[in-house]
Design a protein around this motif. Structure first.
Motif, PDB file in Angstrom:
ATOM      1  N   GLY A 140      24.725 111.767  50.499  1.00  0.00           N
ATOM      2  CA  GLY A 140      25.823 112.633  50.079  1.00  0.00           C
ATOM      3  C   GLY A 140      26.398 112.276  48.724  1.00  0.00           C
ATOM      4  N   GLY A 141      26.207 111.029  48.264  1.00  0.00           N
ATOM      5  CA  GLY A 141      26.755 110.652  46.972  1.00  0.00           C
ATOM      6  C   GLY A 141      26.167 111.467  45.845  1.00  0.00           C
ATOM      7  N   ASN A 142      24.864 111.685  45.893  1.00  0.00           N
ATOM      8  CA  ASN A 142      24.217 112.470  44.848  1.00  0.00           C
ATOM      9  C   ASN A 142      24.610 113.942  44.923  1.00  0.00           C
ATOM     10  OD1 ASN A 142      22.639 110.300  43.704  1.00  0.00           O
ATOM     11  ND2 ASN A 142      21.471 110.336  45.594  1.00  0.00           N
ATOM     12  N   ASP A 143      24.842 114.443  46.139  1.00  0.00           N
ATOM     13  CA  ASP A 143      25.301 115.826  46.296  1.00  0.00           C
ATOM     14  C   ASP A 143      26.725 115.977  45.772  1.00  0.00           C
ATOM     15  OD1 ASP A 143      23.190 117.010  48.583  1.00  0.00           O
ATOM     16  OD2 ASP A 143      23.596 114.874  48.762  1.00  0.00           O
ATOM     17  N   LEU A 144      27.595 115.076  46.210  1.00  0.00           N
ATOM     18  CA  LEU A 144      29.008 115.220  45.914  1.00  0.00           C
ATOM     19  C   LEU A 144      29.319 114.971  44.451  1.00  0.00           C
ATOM     20  CD1 LEU A 144      31.780 115.765  47.110  1.00  0.00           C
ATOM     21  CD2 LEU A 144      32.006 113.324  47.547  1.00  0.00           C
ATOM     22  N   PHE A 145      28.775 113.907  43.875  1.00  0.00           N
ATOM     23  CA  PHE A 145      29.106 113.591  42.492  1.00  0.00           C
ATOM     24  C   PHE A 145      28.386 114.500  41.506  1.00  0.00           C
ATOM     25  CE2 PHE A 145      30.447 109.685  44.604  1.00  0.00           C
ATOM     26  CZ  PHE A 145      31.748 109.638  44.137  1.00  0.00           C
ATOM     27  N   GLN A 146      27.268 115.066  41.943  1.00  0.00           N
ATOM     28  CA  GLN A 146      26.643 116.086  41.114  1.00  0.00           C
ATOM     29  C   GLN A 146      27.582 117.283  40.984  1.00  0.00           C
ATOM     30  OE1 GLN A 146      23.233 118.174  42.744  1.00  0.00           O
ATOM     31  NE2 GLN A 146      22.246 118.163  40.747  1.00  0.00           N
ATOM     32  N   PHE A 147      28.185 117.668  42.105  1.00  0.00           N
ATOM     33  CA  PHE A 147      29.121 118.783  42.069  1.00  0.00           C
ATOM     34  C   PHE A 147      30.348 118.437  41.230  1.00  0.00           C
ATOM     35  CE2 PHE A 147      27.533 119.933  46.573  1.00  0.00           C
ATOM     36  CZ  PHE A 147      26.403 120.492  46.015  1.00  0.00           C
ATOM     37  N   ALA A 148      30.871 117.218  41.439  1.00  0.00           N
ATOM     38  CA  ALA A 148      32.093 116.828  40.737  1.00  0.00           C
ATOM     39  C   ALA A 148      31.869 116.780  39.230  1.00  0.00           C
ATOM     40  CB  ALA A 148      32.562 115.464  41.233  1.00  0.00           C
ATOM     41  N   GLN A 149      30.699 116.282  38.810  1.00  0.00           N
ATOM     42  CA  GLN A 149      30.423 116.211  37.384  1.00  0.00           C
ATOM     43  C   GLN A 149      30.245 117.605  36.795  1.00  0.00           C
ATOM     44  OE1 GLN A 149      27.715 112.797  36.229  1.00  0.00           O
ATOM     45  NE2 GLN A 149      27.511 112.827  38.446  1.00  0.00           N
ATOM     46  N   THR A 150      29.613 118.501  37.546  1.00  0.00           N
ATOM     47  CA  THR A 150      29.466 119.867  37.073  1.00  0.00           C
ATOM     48  C   THR A 150      30.844 120.509  36.901  1.00  0.00           C
ATOM     49  OG1 THR A 150      27.357 120.053  38.217  1.00  0.00           O
ATOM     50  CG2 THR A 150      28.419 122.092  37.562  1.00  0.00           C
ATOM     51  N   GLU A 151      31.735 120.217  37.849  1.00  0.00           N
ATOM     52  CA  GLU A 151      33.087 120.768  37.779  1.00  0.00           C
ATOM     53  C   GLU A 151      33.832 120.253  36.553  1.00  0.00           C
ATOM     54  OE1 GLU A 151      34.589 122.876  39.702  1.00  0.00           O
ATOM     55  OE2 GLU A 151      33.199 123.091  41.346  1.00  0.00           O
ATOM     56  N   SER A 152      33.685 118.941  36.259  1.00  0.00           N
ATOM     57  CA  SER A 152      34.505 118.335  35.224  1.00  0.00           C
ATOM     58  C   SER A 152      33.849 118.347  33.860  1.00  0.00           C
ATOM     59  CB  SER A 152      34.823 116.882  35.607  1.00  0.00           C
ATOM     60  OG  SER A 152      33.625 116.144  35.760  1.00  0.00           O
ATOM     61  N   GLY A 153      32.624 118.877  33.757  1.00  0.00           N
ATOM     62  CA  GLY A 153      31.959 118.972  32.479  1.00  0.00           C
ATOM     63  C   GLY A 153      31.252 117.704  32.063  1.00  0.00           C
ATOM     64  N   LEU A 154      31.101 116.711  32.957  1.00  0.00           N
ATOM     65  CA  LEU A 154      30.410 115.479  32.623  1.00  0.00           C
ATOM     66  C   LEU A 154      28.919 115.651  32.789  1.00  0.00           C
ATOM     67  CD1 LEU A 154      32.736 112.847  34.332  1.00  0.00           C
ATOM     68  CD2 LEU A 154      32.809 113.723  32.002  1.00  0.00           C
ATOM     69  N   ALA A 155      28.152 114.741  32.181  1.00  0.00           N
ATOM     70  CA  ALA A 155      26.692 114.831  32.260  1.00  0.00           C
ATOM     71  C   ALA A 155      26.230 114.556  33.673  1.00  0.00           C
ATOM     72  CB  ALA A 155      26.064 113.806  31.311  1.00  0.00           C
ATOM     73  N   VAL A 156      25.242 115.289  34.107  1.00  0.00           N
ATOM     74  CA  VAL A 156      24.620 115.056  35.406  1.00  0.00           C
ATOM     75  C   VAL A 156      23.314 114.331  35.153  1.00  0.00           C
ATOM     76  CG1 VAL A 156      23.712 116.103  37.489  1.00  0.00           C
ATOM     77  CG2 VAL A 156      25.659 117.132  36.331  1.00  0.00           C
ATOM     78  N   ALA A 157      23.240 113.094  35.589  1.00  0.00           N
ATOM     79  CA  ALA A 157      22.044 112.298  35.346  1.00  0.00           C
ATOM     80  C   ALA A 157      20.908 112.756  36.243  1.00  0.00           C
ATOM     81  CB  ALA A 157      22.349 110.829  35.582  1.00  0.00           C
ATOM     82  N   ASP A 158      19.734 112.218  35.991  1.00  0.00           N
ATOM     83  CA  ASP A 158      18.536 112.593  36.744  1.00  0.00           C
ATOM     84  C   ASP A 158      18.742 112.395  38.229  1.00  0.00           C
ATOM     85  OD1 ASP A 158      15.792 113.353  36.999  1.00  0.00           O
ATOM     86  OD2 ASP A 158      15.342 111.245  37.374  1.00  0.00           O
TER      87      ASP A 158
END
Length: 316
Positions: A140-158
Motif C-alpha cells: 500500500g505504500g507505493n499505492d498511497l504515496f504515488q497518489f499523494a505525490q501526484t496530488e501535491s505535484g511532487l515527482a513520482v519515482a519508478d
C-alpha cells in the motif's frame, strides 16, 4: 400308508442335511483355529477436506510466509534482516517454539493491485501461502504515496516510490548548486524536481484524495480476500502504513491520509477473525530520524526492529 412313508422319507433327508451342515461348520471352525488367516492391514482413514494443506498448530511453532513490497524485502536495513527475520527471532525467543521462514516473497516497488494479481494467478504464491500458519505482509505504500505525490505535484519515482526528500537543504547526492528543497527520485537517472517552498503549502483536493485513496483500498481489499481464500486457517498480520515525510512541514498532512488508509484497512481485516493490523505510524512520527534509513523513506535496522517488536507483542 404311502403318505406315512413319504413323510418319514422327508424327515430322514432333512435330518441328514442338518447333520452334514453341522459337520461342515465344525470342520471349518477347527480349520480356522489350526490355520488362522494372516491379519489384513487396517485401511487408512479417509482424510478430511483440507487436511493435506492445513498448517501445524501454533503450539508446535510458526511457519512463516511473508509477502508484499520493499518493506517485506527489508530494503534500508544494512543487516539484511528486515522485520521478517527479526520477527522470527523474537517469536522463537518469546515462545521457545521452532520458527521457520518458509518464503520471503517481498518485491521492491510492488503495488497492491500487482500483489492481488500474483495471488490470483501465480501458483507458487498459492502453494507457499497454503503451507504457512503465519502470514506477514506489507503493501500500500507505493499505492498511497504515488497518489499523494501526484496530488501535491511532487515527482513520482519508478514503480511508485516516493522521491528522496532532504529534511534540511538539498537532498543527499544532488549536484552542487541545487537549490534547497530539491527532491531526487530513488532511481539514479531520475530527474530532480523542486518541492513546494514554504510560501506554497501543499493543498490537497479532498474529493480527489478520497477518490484515489479509495482506488488503493479497493486493491488492498482484493489482497485480503484472496489471502483468506488461499489459507483461511493461518494467522495474517498486516503492517500498517506510516508517513515517512512527517518531518517535512509541507508533507505532514500526509499523516491524515495514512490514518484514513489504516482505519479502512483495519475494518477490512476485521471481517476475518484470524487477521489483524499492526500499527506503525506512531513509531515513526515520534522518532522518525532514528527509524528511517539513509534513503529517508524505508526503515533502518532500528525501524524494522520496532516493527518486529510490535508484531511479536500482537501475537503473544
Amino acid at each position: 400308508m404311502m403318505q406315512t412313508k413319504a413323510l418319514w422319507r422327508t424327515i430322514g433327508f432333512t435330518s441328514l442335511a442338518a447333520t452334514l451342515l453341522l459337520l461342515f461348520g465344525f470342520g471349518y471352525a477347527v480349520n480356522e483355529l489350526l490355520n488362522p488367516p494372516a491379519p489384513r492391514p487396517a485401511a487408512d482413514p479417509e482424510p478430511s477436506p483440507g487436511t493435506g494443506s492445513r498448517p501445524p498448530s501454533v503450539r508446535e511453532g510458526y511457519r512463516i510466509v511473508a509477502i508484499g513490497d520493499s518493506l517485506t524485502q527489508g530494503i534500508g536495513d544494512a543487516s539484511g534482516e528486515g522485520y521478517v527475520k527479526r520477527t522470527a527471532s523474537l517469536l522463537q525467543k518469546k515462545t521457545g517454539k521452532p520458527v521457520e521462514i518458509l518464503n520471503n516473497l517481498g518485491v521492491s516497488g510492488l503495488r497492491a493491485d500487482e500483489l492481488a494479481e500474483r495471488l490470483a494467478e501465480d501458483d507458487a504464491y498459492t502453494m507457499a501461502l497454503s503451507r504457512a500458519n503465519l502470514i506477514l505482509f506489507t503493501i500500500g505504500g507505493n499505492d498511497l504515496f504515488q497518489f499523494a505525490q501526484t496530488e501535491s505535484g511532487l515527482a513520482v519515482a519508478d514503480k511508485g516510490f516516493p522521491a528522496e526528500a532532504s529534511r534540511q537543504g538539498a537532498a543527499p547526492g544532488t549536484p552542487p548548486g541545487t537549490p534547497p528543497g530539491t527532491l531526487r527520485g530513488a532511481a539514479p537517472d531520475q530527474a530532480a524536481v523542486t518541492a513546494p517552498g514554504p510560501a506554497s503549502r501543499v493543498a490537497l483536493d479532498p474529493r480527489q484524495s478520497k477518490q484515489r485513496l479509495g482506488e488503493g483500498l479497493e486493491r488492498l481489499e482484493r489482497v485480503i480476500d484472496r489471502l483468506h481464500e488461499i489459507n483461511p486457517e493461518a494467522s495474517v498480520v498486516y503492517v500498517g502504513l506510516y508517513n515517512p515525510f512527517y518531518d517535512i512541514p509541507e508533507l505532514r498532512t500526509g499523516s491524515l491520509v495514512v490514518q484514513d488508509w489504516n482505519r479502512e484497512a483495519y475494518g477490512m481485516l476485521q471481517r476475518y477473525p484470524n487477521m489483524t493490523l499492526v500499527p506503525t505510524a506512531d513509531l515513526f512520527e515520534t522518532a522518525i530520524s532514528r527509524h528511517l534509513s539513509q534513503d529517508r523513506f524505508h526503515p533502518n535496522g532500528d525501524g524494522y526492529a520496532a516493527i518486529a517488536e510490535r508484531i511479536a507483542q500482537t501475537l503473544e
